[in-house]
Every structure is written in C-alpha cells, then in structure tokens.
Design a protein around this motif. Structure first.
Motif, mmCIF file in Angstrom:
data_model
loop_
_atom_site.group_PDB
_atom_site.id
_atom_site.type_symbol
_atom_site.label_atom_id
_atom_site.label_comp_id
_atom_site.label_asym_id
_atom_site.label_seq_id
_atom_site.Cartn_x
_atom_site.Cartn_y
_atom_site.Cartn_z
ATOM 1 N N HIS A 390 96.727 13.321 104.253
ATOM 2 C CA HIS A 390 97.996 13.187 104.953
ATOM 3 C C HIS A 390 97.824 12.286 106.166
ATOM 4 C CE1 HIS A 390 99.227 17.400 103.236
ATOM 5 N NE2 HIS A 390 99.233 16.446 102.308
ATOM 6 N N SER A 439 103.698 11.906 100.427
ATOM 7 C CA SER A 439 105.130 11.568 100.459
ATOM 8 C C SER A 439 105.851 12.253 101.612
ATOM 9 C CB SER A 439 105.790 11.952 99.129
ATOM 10 O OG SER A 439 105.233 11.236 98.058
ATOM 11 N N ARG A 440 105.502 13.511 101.881
ATOM 12 C CA ARG A 440 106.212 14.243 102.936
ATOM 13 C C ARG A 440 106.007 13.595 104.297
ATOM 14 N NH1 ARG A 440 105.483 20.642 103.249
ATOM 15 N NH2 ARG A 440 106.529 20.352 101.225
ATOM 16 N N SER A 443 108.151 10.494 104.522
ATOM 17 C CA SER A 443 109.564 10.834 104.752
ATOM 18 C C SER A 443 109.787 11.258 106.202
ATOM 19 C CB SER A 443 109.986 11.953 103.802
ATOM 20 O OG SER A 443 109.874 11.552 102.455
ATOM 21 N N THR A 444 108.843 11.999 106.760
ATOM 22 C CA THR A 444 108.957 12.427 108.150
ATOM 23 C C THR A 444 108.978 11.238 109.091
ATOM 24 O OG1 THR A 444 107.828 14.523 107.683
ATOM 25 C CG2 THR A 444 107.863 13.786 109.975
#
Length: 497
Positions: A390, A439-440, A443-444
């Motif tokens: 991440h 992906s998260r 998007s954030t």
C-alpha cells in the motif's frame, strides 16, 4: 597494471547469479541478469559515433570499454579522459540535462549556455585537455522530506553538470560490469519498480521469516573521500579522471555566501553523486553481503538495495541477528553507521502471522520500501499467503501537503488550467503507486485531491459555495480514475529475465 586500451581474447564472463544463496537454478530468480555477447574491436579505439552503428555494426567506443570491463574484472583503465573531453560526448551530455533546472553558483541556465553552444563546448574541451578545468562549489538548497524535515540538495553549476554527465557515461560502461544483481538504485535500465519486483518475488518464493530494514544515517553526507578515491582506483587507473572526481568532492558547498569544504560527503544533485555513492556501497556493502550469504548463513537470504535503502530477508532469526551485528562493524570500518531508530529487524513472511499468534503477539509488523508499505496478508479466499503493498502514509500526506500549498497559489486561476495541472499530478501519482492490491489508497488520494480543490474553489469569494454535485463533475472531467497499471511482480520479472 593493465591499460584499458588493450584488447583481450578471453571469453565473456557468465551472467550474474540470481538472488538466492543456494539454488542458482530457481525458477523465478529475483535478481537474474542476462549475459551479453562479445563486441569486436579494441577497447579504446575511438570511432566517431558514440552509439552502436546500425549500418556496419561497428561497436562504439563505450561498448568496447564495456566489453573489456566484462572480460577482465581486474583491469584498470588508464586511458579514459579522451572519451570525456570529446566534443560530441560533451554535446550529448548537454542535451541530456534538464532544460528548466535551477542554475548553480555561476547563475548560468541551460538556454544561456546554448546560445554559443559550440564555442562553449570547444572551450570546455580544451580546458579539460590541459587540466585547466576547475569545479565550482555546489549551491545548497533544501526540499521538504516526508517527515517534515528538510533534505539538503546541491545545485551544481552547468559546466560541472556537463562534465559529470559525460564522465558518468564512461564510468557506467565499466561499473555496470561490476555491480551486483541486487543493486538497483540509479543504474541504467533499472528503476524503483525493478527493485520492488525483486523484493516481492524474493519474499514470495524464498523461505523468508525475518526482514532487516536497514537505514544508513546521513549516507550521502558521511561518504569518506579518501576511501571513495581508493575504491575508484580499483578500476580507474587514469589519474586525470580520478582528479576530476577529487575536484568535485573538494569543490565544497556555498550556502548564504559562505563556502565550506569537507573531507566527507557527496552533495546530492549532481550527475556523479549517485554513481559514486553506488561505487562506495558496492565495495563496503554489496561484495561483503554477497560473500556473507554464501559462506556464513545456514538458510535462505535475499538482498535488495536501492541506493542507501537496504532490505535483507532471512530464513532464520539467528542468521539475521548475526548479520545485523556484523553489518554494524562493517559499516563502522568505513565511517558509516546504521540509523538506530530507522533500522529494524522484524518477523515477516508466510509463517510470521501464525508464529506470532502462537506466542500471543499481534499481527506481523510492516516495513516501508521505496514509498510502499509491505504487509503480510492473505488472498481473498484466505487460503494462501500474499504480500500486500500500500502507499506509504507519510508519502501520501507529504504529497497532499504539496498539492494543498500549490492550490492556494492557483486559487484564482481558470478552472481548466488548474484541472489540467491536477490531472498531471494524479496521473503521475498513479503511474508510480498503481500496483496490485493498492486500489483503495489510489482512490483515497484522488478523493483528497478533489476535496482540497473544492475547498480552494469555495474560497475564491466570500459567498463561494461548491456543491459536491459540481465537484463530482469536475473530478470526473479532470482527475484520472484509479487504475492498476503495474502487473504482479513475478509476471513482469519473468518477462524481463
């Protein structure tokens, strides 16, 4: 002592070994590198083009140097300066510079120098030939770091940039034959994602249960000049080129009108600094660590280094602790030290979660490498181990702070102009961080950029109000949606090797 101009009939050395301690035939080598065929011709016979000729296949001068370095690992090159002061080499170095870079202490920009380019390059070449070239001090500048502190950078004078770039082109032809496969930082044809791929593949395919996340305290400022010159002289026997390097190291730093010199440090910002930093760690760390994992370990060991960022994975905790203790001693012998707060040995790997659960401990710790946080995870079905990556939180927050400050300056600019700029920001962020399973975080980041933009639009007037309906339209129009662009590391590594 051998001269770099002499040819050799020795066979080409084999390709560098992959990143594992015992199984050289691993199906997915994390650091495998392809060998190259021999090039014809004498190693120092200068021909006009510096690149491979497409018409007659005659190898370039740099290719002959590269082949000679590959054939004989002990050769010292004693005739290199003429490759540096060649006007064509200096011209290529000039056009390879950033055109909008800040000027150094000479105040000269790329465009100003180019107004009389041929005359300037001819004069520079003559000064290099007769040893009249003098390196100028580096102008000190600062950029913000992710943790809020300031990172010192050196802004090099334009002519110094040109000479350094031309010299690095020649030295790369030699040192690329020496550098090991697990070194990735600032090398031709290698990128941060190559290092990330190698690390991910090593963690997934090797028996890694412990990870050493090593950080060298103030590495670029701690490089010892005397040791560095000794390391360079292992391969470079041309005293004129060595003196060039010494001139850059001794030029000093100019800050607030005060010039300071030091016997340590390689100011960041010049073309030569990354290569010299790699040479230093090649002799201090790479060769030592490669030998250590072949002779001192009882299990698997993987190594990935990008500049001064080092990650080492171990099968056994005993190996990891012994390596860490001996690494401290090794670095101390060459004026380097590990950062006590940023260097960590953690339990990490496919069995880490279960091992810690049995001992009543929490989840495995995470570590950061090249902007990505590495996490011990599971597949969606929960039946297999997986490395999750991440966006590092500090990196994202630092980037958003930069966007916030710039939006404040652009508050009253036309919406399409700001939209195009933000589009490039989000696109550049995605281009680096769009790895599988991230992906998260993408998007954030996009949402936070839209939120900051909406706040600045609302502040354009006292009665300003921007609904989320309008903001959604602007976001869809200008901000690229999150999309994974990088394949899984084992897929990309398999294609490359």
């Amino acid at each position: 002592m051998m001269n770099g101009c002499e040819g050799s009939d020795r066979p080409v050395l084999p390709a560098k070994s992959p990143n594992n301690s015992r199984d050289a035939a691993a199906s997915r080598p994390a650091e495998g590198m392809e060998g190259r065929g021999r090039a014809k011709g004498n190693a120092c016979q200068q021909n006009m083009p510096r690149t491979q000729s497409r018409e007659n296949g005659v190898p370039s001068a740099l290719e002959r140097i590269r082949e000679a370095a590959r054939r004989d690992k002990g050769m010292r090159f004693t005739a290199l300066l003429h490759h540096v002061h060649d006007v064509q080499a200096l011209r290529e170095a000039y056009f390879g510079l950033k055109r909008d870079a800040a000027p150094g202490v000479d105040g000269q920009t790329w465009r100003q120098y180019g107004e009389n380019l041929e005359g300037n390059l001819q004069d520079l070449s003559e000064r290099l030939k007769r040893a009249a070239y003098r390196a100028k001090p580096v102008r000190r500048a600062y950029i913000p770091k992710a943790d809020g502190r300031q990172r010192p950078l050196g802004v090099t004078a334009l002519e110094d940039k040109i000479v350094q770039r031309a010299t690095v082109e020649v030295l790369n032809a030699i040192y690329e034959a020496d550098f090991l496969g697990f070194s990735y930082g600032f090398r031709p044809g290698r990128s941060p994602h190559n290092a990330l791929d190698a690390l991910w593949t090593g963690l997934m395919t090797k028996k890694v249960n412990w990870v050493l996340d090593a950080d060298i305290r103030g590495y670029y400022d701690a490089i010892d000049h005397e040791w560095l010159v000794k390391f360079v002289e292992h391969r470079i026997g041309d005293r004129r080129v060595v003196r060039l390097i010494q001139k850059w190291l001794k030029a000093g730093v100019l800050e607030d009108g005060v010039r300071t010199r030091s016997e340590t440090g390689a100011p960041q910002g010049g073309s030569a600094s990354p290569l010299l930093a790699n040479v230093y760690l090649h002799y201090v760390f790479d060769l030592w660590a490669h030998r250590w994992r072949k002779t001192r370990t009882s299990g698997d060991v993987i190594i990935v280094r990008f500049a001064d960022d080092i990650v080492v994975g171990f099968q056994y905790e005993s190996d990891a602790k012994r390596f860490l203790n001996e690494l401290r001693e090794r670095l101390g012998a060459f004026a380097l030290e590990l950062h006590p707060d940023k260097t960590r040995l953690i339990e990490f790997g496919r069995f880490a979660a279960e091992s810690r659960r049995r001992r009543g401990l929490g989840k495995p710790e995470t570590f950061n490498f090249l902007g990505l946080t590495h996490i011990c995870g599971r597949t969606r079905k929960g039946d297999a181990f997986k490395i999750l990556r991440h966006t590092e939180r500090k990196r994202m927050l630092a980037k958003l702070q930069t966007v916030k400050a710039e939006l404040r300056l652009r508050r009253h600019d036309p919406v399409p102009e700001v939209g195009r700029w933000l589009s490039s920001v989000v696109r550049g962020h995605n281009r680096y961080y769009a790895v599988p399973e991230n992906s998260r975080a993408l998007s954030t980041f996009r949402y936070q950029v839209a939120w900051l933009w909406r706040r600045e639009l609302a502040r354009r007037s006292q009665k300003g109000k921007v609904t989320w309906e309008r903001m959604t339209r602007l976001s869809n129009q200008w901000l690229p949606p999150p999309r994974i662009v990088h394949p899984y590391p084992n897929q990309r590594l398999r294609v490359m090797t």
